[in-house]
Design an enzyme around this catalytic site. Structure first.
Site, mmCIF file in Angstrom:
data_model
loop_
_atom_site.group_PDB
_atom_site.id
_atom_site.type_symbol
_atom_site.label_atom_id
_atom_site.label_comp_id
_atom_site.label_asym_id
_atom_site.label_seq_id
_atom_site.Cartn_x
_atom_site.Cartn_y
_atom_site.Cartn_z
ATOM 1 N N TRP A 1 1.791 1.753 -56.529
ATOM 2 C CA TRP A 1 0.978 1.329 -57.672
ATOM 3 C C TRP A 1 0.029 2.451 -58.020
ATOM 4 O O TRP A 1 -0.605 3.033 -57.140
ATOM 5 C CB TRP A 1 0.155 0.068 -57.354
ATOM 6 C CG TRP A 1 -0.779 -0.259 -58.489
ATOM 7 C CD1 TRP A 1 -0.463 -0.911 -59.645
ATOM 8 C CD2 TRP A 1 -2.160 0.124 -58.601
ATOM 9 N NE1 TRP A 1 -1.566 -0.973 -60.475
ATOM 10 C CE2 TRP A 1 -2.628 -0.344 -59.859
ATOM 11 C CE3 TRP A 1 -3.049 0.807 -57.778
ATOM 12 C CZ2 TRP A 1 -3.932 -0.148 -60.304
ATOM 13 C CZ3 TRP A 1 -4.350 1.009 -58.213
ATOM 14 C CH2 TRP A 1 -4.785 0.525 -59.457
ATOM 15 N N GLU B 1 5.094 -1.299 -58.754
ATOM 16 C CA GLU B 1 4.223 -2.390 -59.193
ATOM 17 C C GLU B 1 3.544 -2.074 -60.522
ATOM 18 O O GLU B 1 2.918 -1.036 -60.686
ATOM 19 C CB GLU B 1 3.146 -2.640 -58.123
ATOM 20 C CG GLU B 1 2.139 -3.706 -58.490
ATOM 21 C CD GLU B 1 1.076 -3.882 -57.420
ATOM 22 O OE1 GLU B 1 0.169 -4.718 -57.615
ATOM 23 O OE2 GLU B 1 1.145 -3.179 -56.381
ATOM 24 N N LYS C 1 0.945 -3.122 -63.910
ATOM 25 C CA LYS C 1 -0.386 -3.685 -64.121
ATOM 26 C C LYS C 1 -0.647 -3.774 -65.623
ATOM 27 O O LYS C 1 -0.141 -2.953 -66.396
ATOM 28 C CB LYS C 1 -1.458 -2.824 -63.445
ATOM 29 C CG LYS C 1 -2.853 -3.462 -63.409
ATOM 30 C CD LYS C 1 -3.797 -2.613 -62.575
ATOM 31 C CE LYS C 1 -5.242 -3.089 -62.623
ATOM 32 N NZ LYS C 1 -5.461 -4.315 -61.851
ATOM 33 N N ASP D 1 2.611 -8.814 -59.126
ATOM 34 C CA ASP D 1 1.269 -9.167 -58.682
ATOM 35 C C ASP D 1 0.750 -10.267 -59.598
ATOM 36 O O ASP D 1 0.770 -10.133 -60.822
ATOM 37 C CB ASP D 1 0.358 -7.943 -58.739
ATOM 38 C CG ASP D 1 -1.030 -8.213 -58.167
ATOM 39 O OD1 ASP D 1 -1.722 -9.111 -58.696
ATOM 40 O OD2 ASP D 1 -1.428 -7.526 -57.210
ATOM 41 N N HIS E 1 -1.617 -9.287 -62.567
ATOM 42 C CA HIS E 1 -1.347 -8.106 -63.376
ATOM 43 C C HIS E 1 -0.707 -8.392 -64.724
ATOM 44 O O HIS E 1 0.000 -7.546 -65.273
ATOM 45 C CB HIS E 1 -0.471 -7.131 -62.584
ATOM 46 C CG HIS E 1 -1.215 -6.413 -61.505
ATOM 47 N ND1 HIS E 1 -0.723 -5.303 -60.858
ATOM 48 C CD2 HIS E 1 -2.437 -6.627 -60.959
ATOM 49 C CE1 HIS E 1 -1.589 -4.881 -59.964
ATOM 50 N NE2 HIS E 1 -2.644 -5.679 -60.010
ATOM 51 N N HIS F 1 2.794 -9.799 -54.665
ATOM 52 C CA HIS F 1 1.404 -9.663 -54.274
ATOM 53 C C HIS F 1 0.703 -10.902 -54.816
ATOM 54 O O HIS F 1 0.385 -10.978 -56.005
ATOM 55 C CB HIS F 1 0.780 -8.392 -54.848
ATOM 56 C CG HIS F 1 1.044 -7.184 -54.012
ATOM 57 N ND1 HIS F 1 0.470 -5.957 -54.259
ATOM 58 C CD2 HIS F 1 1.809 -7.009 -52.909
ATOM 59 C CE1 HIS F 1 0.870 -5.079 -53.350
ATOM 60 N NE2 HIS F 1 1.684 -5.697 -52.524
ATOM 61 N N ASP G 1 -7.603 -9.692 -63.701
ATOM 62 C CA ASP G 1 -7.110 -9.348 -62.368
ATOM 63 C C ASP G 1 -8.282 -9.184 -61.407
ATOM 64 O O ASP G 1 -8.629 -8.078 -60.994
ATOM 65 C CB ASP G 1 -6.297 -8.052 -62.446
ATOM 66 C CG ASP G 1 -5.752 -7.622 -61.106
ATOM 67 O OD1 ASP G 1 -5.443 -8.500 -60.281
ATOM 68 O OD2 ASP G 1 -5.647 -6.409 -60.879
ATOM 69 N N ASP H 1 -8.681 -10.731 -58.378
ATOM 70 C CA ASP H 1 -8.312 -10.784 -56.959
ATOM 71 C C ASP H 1 -9.174 -11.738 -56.145
ATOM 72 O O ASP H 1 -9.703 -11.381 -55.097
ATOM 73 C CB ASP H 1 -8.345 -9.381 -56.341
ATOM 74 C CG ASP H 1 -7.227 -8.501 -56.867
ATOM 75 O OD1 ASP H 1 -6.068 -8.889 -56.688
ATOM 76 O OD2 ASP H 1 -7.499 -7.449 -57.468
ATOM 77 N N ASP I 1 -2.813 -10.160 -51.893
ATOM 78 C CA ASP I 1 -3.600 -9.060 -52.454
ATOM 79 C C ASP I 1 -4.863 -9.630 -53.103
ATOM 80 O O ASP I 1 -4.873 -9.940 -54.284
ATOM 81 C CB ASP I 1 -2.786 -8.277 -53.476
ATOM 82 C CG ASP I 1 -3.531 -7.043 -53.979
ATOM 83 O OD1 ASP I 1 -4.642 -6.785 -53.482
ATOM 84 O OD2 ASP I 1 -2.992 -6.348 -54.857
#
Length: 421
Positions: free
Chosen positions: A187, A228, A230, A261, A264, A288, A296, A298, A328
């Protein structure tokens, strides 16, 4: 009646309820015990790592909070992980970033070798864990321009290509040493804050860089590559080189893993709906699993609708063996051990709920056009006692049942974390 007897009694009643629908709860737990979750090391120290380059966290990443007790050394991080794993049922994995090297001297990222991660491999072997790996393409002077593998500067781009090649060799070493394949993920944060004129050239350079990184063939029984995407990052709000469309095309054409993810994508997009489509065109998937709140961000994974939908899609599709599940998130506003435990237990719990569905019966009702029965059964399942099965699974895995783990985590905080400066 003792707590263990209560758990046993509740489980037997739940077992009977599920049996009425043709679901074998013992079989579901057996399947669950074979699904590893890859715990992300960066929750333990707020994505700091142990490289000591002097660069702060950047690349569109930010960690909120300053809860006391974060890990300051590899040994502290490993101790925290051991405590975390002792509170989670099942046998799992560790997902390590390149900046978490354990070395006495500073090593440039484009010169990293397996020896800088030898203590991690030894620790994983001693604890019966597999490992996954990630290149670290952020928080470095050569990432200050906002571009790494797509940089127009040949020297910068070559540095990161060399880093990617090093990371694959490290991942392959981990897979070979531990006897379970390692997924090494790529990433990058590359992009522009404002609207660019040339969107194509950076993507062409990124594709060329990835091709160079992946040029050497590695035994797929010890190592797999993933890329990955985003949507955007801080400082790259208008244009992200590694978009979903770019990496979907790249992964499909090169037959490498695509990493989805959960944070993302656009706020209205969900990865649970992407899984079946993507698996038609790529060999395997890396997940993820995170929890985006408006973007995003997290947040710690909770048992929300999307987490349940992700787990349901993995089970209903019959593709569990083609998906590598990693977490993640990084929350420094609460006890970091608790964050790991809550998120991982929720991921496992969601998988259990999905495994407790009468999937064949639901699929047959759908195939017969009996959508009434399909809807009725799905709604009835929502109130079935999966919690009793979960408690029993924890008990038989010799980990705390229900909220009992929290007292253990708080005791660890008092006796260990609170003593860290």
């Amino acid at each position: 009646m003792s707590d263990s007897k209560n758990v046993e009694q509740a489980y037997q009643l739940a077992r009977e309820r599920y049996a009425e629908l043709g679901v074998d709860t013992d079989e579901a737990m057996d399947r669950l015990s074979k699904i590893p979750i890859s715990l992300h090391c960066w929750q333990g120290d707020d994505v700091g790592g142990f490289e000591n380059t002097g660069s702060g966290l950047d690349g569109g990443l930010a960690v909120t909070g300053n809860y006391p007790g974060k890990a300051r050394t590899p040994d502290e991080l490993r101790t925290d992980l051991e405590k975390t794993l002792s509170l989670i049922p099942g046998k799992h994995r560790l997902n390590l970033h390149a900046i978490y090297l354990d070395a006495k001297a500073k090593v440039p990222r484009n010169e990293l070798e397996p020896e800088q991660f030898a203590t991690w491999v030894q620790w994983a072997k001693a604890n019966g864990l597999g490992m996954d790996f990630n290149g670290t393409y952020f928080s470095h002077p050569k990432a200050d321009s906002g571009f790494t593998l797509s940089s127009a500067d040949d020297d910068i781009r070559q540095f990161w290509i060399e880093h990617g090649i090093c990371c694959r060799k490290i991942g392959a070493h981990m897979g070979k040493e531990l006897g379970t394949l390692c997924v090494t993920n790529v990433w990058i944060p590359d992009g522009y804050k404002d609207i660019p004129i040339d969107r194509l050239a950076p993507r062409q350079r990124l594709a060329d860089s990835l091709d160079e990184i992946f040029a050497e063939k590695i035994d797929p029984t010890v190592h797999l590559d993933a890329v990955e995407s985003k949507l955007f990052g801080i400082g790259a709000e208008s244009y992200t080189v590694g978009s979903h469309e770019f990496y979907m095309g790249y992964a499909t054409s090169r037959q490498v893993l695509l990493c989805l993810d959960a944070g993302h994508y656009h706020p209205t997009e969900i990865i649970s709906d992407k899984i079946s489509s993507v698996l038609m065109f790529v060999p395997q998937l890396l997940l993820h699993v995170s929890r985006p709140v408006r973007w995003d961000s997290d947040h710690v994974v909770i048992l929300d609708d999307e987490l349940r939908a992700i787990a349901q899609e993995l089970v209903r599709s019959g593709k569990l063996d083609k998906v590598h599940i990693g977490l993640d998130f990084f929350d420094a506003s609460i006890n970091r051990i608790a964050a790991w435990v809550i998120g991982t237990r929720c991921m496992i719990k969601a998988l259990l709920i999905a495994l407790l569905e009468p999937t064949d019966r639901l699929r047959q009702a759908e195939a017969d056009g009996d959508f009434t029965s399909r809807l009725a059964m799905l709604e009835e399942l929502k109130t079935l006692p999966y919690g009793a099965v979960w408690d029993y699974y924890c008990a038989r895995s010799d980990v705390p049942v229900g909220p009992a783990w929290l007292a253990d985590a708080k005791a660890y905080e008092k006796n260990v974390l609170a003593k860290r400066a």
